[in-house]
Scaffold this active site. Structure first.
Site, short mmCIF file in Angstrom:
data_model
loop_
_atom_site.label_atom_id
_atom_site.label_comp_id
_atom_site.label_asym_id
_atom_site.label_seq_id
_atom_site.Cartn_x
_atom_site.Cartn_y
_atom_site.Cartn_z
N ASP A 1 -30.10 33.38 15.37
CA ASP A 1 -29.75 33.16 16.78
C ASP A 1 -28.26 32.91 16.86
O ASP A 1 -27.67 32.32 15.95
CB ASP A 1 -30.51 31.95 17.34
CG ASP A 1 -31.99 32.23 17.55
OD1 ASP A 1 -32.35 33.40 17.80
OD2 ASP A 1 -32.79 31.29 17.48
N ASP B 1 -34.64 37.99 22.01
CA ASP B 1 -35.16 37.03 22.99
C ASP B 1 -34.87 37.50 24.42
O ASP B 1 -35.71 37.37 25.31
CB ASP B 1 -34.53 35.64 22.77
CG ASP B 1 -34.85 35.07 21.40
OD1 ASP B 1 -35.91 35.40 20.85
OD2 ASP B 1 -34.02 34.28 20.88
#
Length: 196
Positions: free
Chosen positions: A136, A150
């Protein structure tokens, strides 16, 4: 004068199905490719925890490895997320066989691309197969750090919710209640005209 060749009964449906599947595949591939390329760039150029400002204090890159789900929930059960992503991906691929709507194809393609992007991390990244940590790096104030996969999932699911709320079926038709609402809205100006 020569007659035009006869078109088989199922040909238009087959053509539509191919077009919709191609649209879903393109959406999924774009999300997947963008996700994996940006993760490769982050891993190659940043150290874990490193923070790089992009737009002042509104947006920055911050490289983390997430063993859990959103907001790092479930860090001790990484394998569960791997199983869930496999199941979701298979269900979407099975559902796409029934889709005849371009909007549904794009929505499900975005979710599929995002699910496969994070699933790839679970399968190939450290610490090992099935329990890999997701990369991330997109950070905004007072929110989770996330990635392109995402984003694909969130946008795709939002489209699914909107299509459902507006009564759009997988084949592009409206549900009976949605058709009734539209007919009622279309009829109301005429009814008011007859009353006046």
């Amino acid at each position: 004068m020569s007659e035009s060749p006869e078109v088989p009964a199922g040909a238009p449906d087959r053509g539509m199905r191919r077009g919709v599947l191609l649209l879903a595949a393109v959406a999924a591939l774009l999300v997947y490719a963008a996700d994996q390329l940006t993760k490769w760039w982050v891993v190659s150029t940043m150290s874990p925890g490193e923070r790089t400002p992009v737009v002042g204090e509104v947006l920055w890159w911050q490289f983390i490895r997430n063993p859990g789900a959103a907001f790092s929930l479930g860090e001790d059960i990484t394998w569960v997320f791997t199983v869930v992503m496999v199941v979701v991906s298979v269900l979407i691929m099975l559902t796409l066989r029934r889709v005849r709507s371009a909007a549904w194809a794009v929505a499900l393609g975005l979710v599929l691309g995002g699910a496969l992007g994070n699933l790839t991390d679970r399968l190939v990244r450290e610490p090992g197969f099935g329990v890999g940590h997701v990369v991330d790096f997109i950070a905004v104030p007072r929110f989770a750090i996330f990635n392109i996969a995402d984003c694909g999932v969130v946008v795709g699911v939002s489209l699914v919710v909107l299509l459902t709320l507006f009564g759009r079926e997988l084949d592009g038709t409206r549900t009976t209640s949605a058709r009734r609402d539209v007919q009622r809205l279309e009829a109301s100006p005429e009814e008011e005209g007859t009353r006046g």
